[in-house]
Design an enzyme around this catalytic site. Structure first.
Site, short mmCIF file in Angstrom:
data_model
loop_
_atom_site.label_atom_id
_atom_site.label_comp_id
_atom_site.label_asym_id
_atom_site.label_seq_id
_atom_site.Cartn_x
_atom_site.Cartn_y
_atom_site.Cartn_z
N ASP A 161 2.78 -71.95 40.09
CA ASP A 161 4.15 -71.78 40.59
C ASP A 161 4.66 -72.99 41.37
O ASP A 161 5.18 -72.85 42.49
CB ASP A 161 4.22 -70.54 41.50
CG ASP A 161 3.62 -69.30 40.88
OD1 ASP A 161 3.83 -69.06 39.68
OD2 ASP A 161 2.91 -68.55 41.60
N GLU B 206 11.79 -63.51 35.81
CA GLU B 206 11.31 -63.73 37.18
C GLU B 206 11.45 -65.20 37.50
O GLU B 206 12.06 -65.97 36.74
CB GLU B 206 9.87 -63.23 37.35
CG GLU B 206 8.87 -63.89 36.41
CD GLU B 206 7.46 -63.35 36.61
OE1 GLU B 206 7.25 -62.45 37.43
OE2 GLU B 206 6.54 -63.85 35.93
O1 FUB Z 1 1.87 -66.44 40.72
C1 FUB Z 1 2.14 -65.07 40.85
C2 FUB Z 1 3.32 -64.71 40.02
O2 FUB Z 1 3.09 -65.02 38.68
C3 FUB Z 1 4.57 -65.48 40.36
O3 FUB Z 1 5.19 -65.02 41.51
C4 FUB Z 1 5.30 -65.27 39.11
O4 FUB Z 1 6.45 -66.08 38.98
C5 FUB Z 1 4.23 -65.58 38.11
O5 FUB Z 1 4.03 -66.96 37.97
#
Ligand code: FUB
Length: 300
Positions: free
Chosen positions: A32, A197
């Site tokens: 991320d 997301e």
């Molecule tokens: O890294 C945990 C979660 O997985 C993130 O918050 C999402 O965007 C995905 O990458």
């Protein structure tokens, strides 16, 4: 729990910053990645995947206890400034929840604001310097149930918080204090894809770009939409990066550094485990009409 370790990861070669020898660091797992430029330095604020803890795996299989900060001035050598925030410092989550997911950081009026999701709420930690120390506020931002915070500071100084909730992208204007909403959250509509997301919004030539991972087929691709207003309505434009087979997630940021645009993202090439990811970066190019060319990942 602030670890003062400073590790310089070397041996990374961009051959004239043309193509990365991804992943960017290999001494820990990083996911991320949000890249930001403060002064003449590029900082990367990723999340941190660790292997299972006492035989446990956290929510969705991820074990994410803290955040390291990295910096670079040449995109070849990345300095690890150690842990800037640890779950043990957050009073409003359950101990050992390991849910320190995708963060963001911005500078406003000489203060550095680090936004992080933890157990489906969004918190803020504040520092006087990019490298910290970051002091977490003792409550999450009201009205922000969800994950994956992202901040846009517009040209007039108005700040907006974007985040993900229930497969939708939400947003609200922030007060000048950067820690409170200035309106009821809205859902950004018209994105036309399924499971969304990880929003990352930026502005270029007066156009707002809302970029986001979307899970259409079991693995995430990175898509984008544009608008002439920060809160939309947005028009879907296409895919920036195709999905990774078997990695499930991707999560990105887009930054201009020394005149060149870059896409930072993650993959699991180092571990072949979808919950042990590594940050990577490649150049990103715009067409003359403002659309984004698809980025071909430089893989290990
Ligand atoms: O890294 C945990 C979660 O997985 C993130 O918050 C999402 O965007 C995905 O990458």
């Amino acid at each position: 729990r602030i670890l003062p370790s400073v590790v310089v990861a070397t041996g990374l070669c961009w051959s004239g910053i043309a193509a990365a020898d991804n992943p960017l660091v290999t001494h820990i797992y990083t996911a991320d990645p949000t890249a930001r430029v403060f002064g003449d330095t590029l900082y990367v604020f990723p999340s941190h995947d660790i292997v299972e803890h006492d035989g446990l795996r956290g929510l969705n299989g991820f074990m994410m206890p803290d955040y390291h900060l990295f910096s670079s001035q040449d995109l070849m050598n990345f300095t690890d400034h150690g842990v800037i925030l640890h779950q043990d410092q957050i009073s409003w989550i359950e101990p050992n929840s390991f849910e320190m997911w995708a963060p963001d950081a911005v500078e406003k009026d000489g203060k550095y604001y680090f936004y992080f999701p933890a157990q489906d709420q969004i918190g803020v930690a504040i520092a006087d310097r990019p490298t910290g120390p970051y002091v977490p506020r003792q409550s999450p931002i009201a009205g922000t149930a969800g994950i994956d915070p992202n901040i846009l500071i517009d040209d007039d100084g108005t700040s907006y918080l974007f985040w993900a909730r229930n497969h939708e992208i939400k947003a609200m204007r922030l007060k000048d204090n950067m820690v409170e909403g200035d309106m009821e959250p809205v859902i950004i509509g018209n994105l036309s894809k399924k499971y969304k997301e990880g929003p990352f919004v930026f502005k270029r030539n007066g156009l707002y770009y809302l970029t986001y991972p979307v899970d259409e087929h079991g693995n995430e691709e990175i898509a984008y939409a544009t608008s002439d207003k920060p809160l939309g309505p947005y028009t879907y434009r296409g895919v920036i990066m195709d999905m990774w087979q078997d990695c499930w997630t991707n999560h990105h940021s887009i930054v201009q550094y020394q005149g060149q645009w870059y896409l930072f993202y993650h993959h699991h090439d180092l571990s072949f485990d979808a919950s042990l990811r590594s940050m990577a970066a490649d150049k990103l190019f715009f067409n003359a009409d403002g659309t984004i060319q698809k980025v071909q990942p430089t893989r290990r």
